[in-house]
Design a protein around this motif. Structure first.
Motif, PDB file in Angstrom:
ATOM      1  N   LEU A 166      32.680  30.075  69.287  1.00  0.00           N
ATOM      2  CA  LEU A 166      32.199  31.092  68.071  1.00  0.00           C
ATOM      3  C   LEU A 166      33.827  30.512  67.401  1.00  0.00           C
ATOM      4  CD1 LEU A 166      30.294  33.526  67.596  1.00  0.00           C
ATOM      5  CD2 LEU A 166      32.834  34.556  69.288  1.00  0.00           C
TER       6      LEU A 166
ATOM      7  N   ARG B  84      29.779  37.007  72.751  1.00  0.00           N
ATOM      8  CA  ARG B  84      29.298  37.433  71.257  1.00  0.00           C
ATOM      9  C   ARG B  84      29.964  39.358  71.539  1.00  0.00           C
ATOM     10  NH1 ARG B  84      25.193  34.024  71.529  1.00  0.00           N
ATOM     11  NH2 ARG B  84      23.297  36.259  71.140  1.00  0.00           N
TER      12      ARG B  84
ATOM     13  N   TRP C 217      27.986  32.036  64.714  1.00  0.00           N
ATOM     14  CA  TRP C 217      27.388  30.811  65.854  1.00  0.00           C
ATOM     15  C   TRP C 217      26.044  29.856  66.169  1.00  0.00           C
ATOM     16  CZ3 TRP C 217      27.427  35.852  65.565  1.00  0.00           C
ATOM     17  CH2 TRP C 217      26.246  36.242  65.939  1.00  0.00           C
TER      18      TRP C 217
END
Length: 306
Positions: free
Chosen positions: A146, A287, A273
């Motif tokens: 991420l 997330r 991502w």
């Protein structure tokens, strides 16, 4: 290929990702000798050494380079195929997530992410690395899970979601002459000494553009690559740092802060991502944690009014 199984594919993926037997062993929680034996099996099966000695390290062969992305993708697809979301136990999840972010995002979000992850997935680990150069390859290969920060448009291959918006403010120490100004004027700001933050070493930015519109300019005394460095300098000097409000909130204890006397563009903080992780249950957990944290009440720009 008759002896190929998922365990060998996972070992091959770890070797190609880490680039070393030791790194792959740590990734798979195996001993180095066991990983070396597995590498020998894969070499015999593929008829290629995969890695050859170069000085003190190893470098991948062309065949290894060719296999890296397809094998990684195959492992991800296999995991998604075999997994069932309703059977997924978040609490038992064991994974090392790599988040790429600058020091501001780490200072603001890391404690909250770590705390939430410790509650939901206590066996998982969050590894933070410096933002540096944003690139698609690290996200594609899973070296970075991420990206968090001011995310440039990385093209249609990368997914991006806005987390919150931030604004620039002026920060300086208590002894700075600007402390006598209840409301900062453009003239006072232009006459002050400044430290700016730029990973590329730039000497101008949104503040300079705004000053130029009213016929003013400022002198930049110093440029740093991180918000923390800029604020440390302002603690020890009479320099002024113009920094994002929320991203530096945890760094500004006992510092003076003022709203800028003009409008500057808002700073949009996002996370990004690779789409092949869209249906990865573990990745979805990460997330969701980040997204929910960034929509809590403290992300509403009240620090200047507190």
């Amino acid at each position: 290929m008759q002896s190929m199984d998922l365990n060998l594919l996972m070992a091959l993926d770890a070797l190609l990702t880490e680039g070393s037997v030791t790194g792959a062993a740590e990734r798979l929680q195996l001993s180095v000798p066991a990983m070396s034996r597995t590498l020998d099996r894969i070499r015999k099966m593929l008829g290629d050494p995969l890695f050859v000695r170069a000085g003190r390290g190893l470098v991948p062969t062309p065949r290894a380079e060719q296999l890296r992305e397809p094998v990684h993708l195959l492992i991800a697809q296999a995991q998604q195929l075999l997994a069932k979301e309703h059977d997924f136990d978040v609490h038992a999840m064991r994974r090392v997530f790599t988040i790429r972010a600058d020091d501001g995002a780490v200072a603001l979000l890391a404690p909250l992410i770590i705390e939430k992850m410790a509650q939901l997935a206590p066996r998982s680990t969050i590894r933070f690395i410096g933002q540096g150069k944003q690139d698609v390859i690290a996200l594609r290969e899973g070296k970075v899970d991420l990206d968090i920060g001011v995310i440039e448009d990385l093209g249609p291959e990368i997914m991006r979601q806005t987390l919150f918006q931030d604004r620039f403010i002026a920060v300086f120490r208590q002894q700075n002459p600007l402390s006598t100004h209840a409301n900062l004027t453009a003239e006072a700001l232009a006459q002050a000494q400044h430290v700016t933050v730029s990973r590329r070493g730039l000497l101008s930015g949104p503040v300079d553009i705004a000053l130029a519109k009213v016929g003013l300019s400022r002198h930049i005394n110093a440029v740093t690559q991180s918000f923390a460095e800029a604020i440390l300098i302002t603690r020890a000097t009479n320099l002024v740092a113009t920094v994002p409000d929320l991203l530096t909130l945890a760094m500004r204890d006992e510092m003076q802060q003022r709203a800028l006397p003009f409008e500057t563009p808002w700073v949009t903080i996002s996370h990004a991502w690779h789409p092949r992780f869209n249906n990865d249950y573990e990745h979805k957990v990460l997330r969701q944690i980040v997204y929910e944290i960034c929509h809590e009440p403290q992300f509403n720009h009240q620090s200047l009014d507190a």
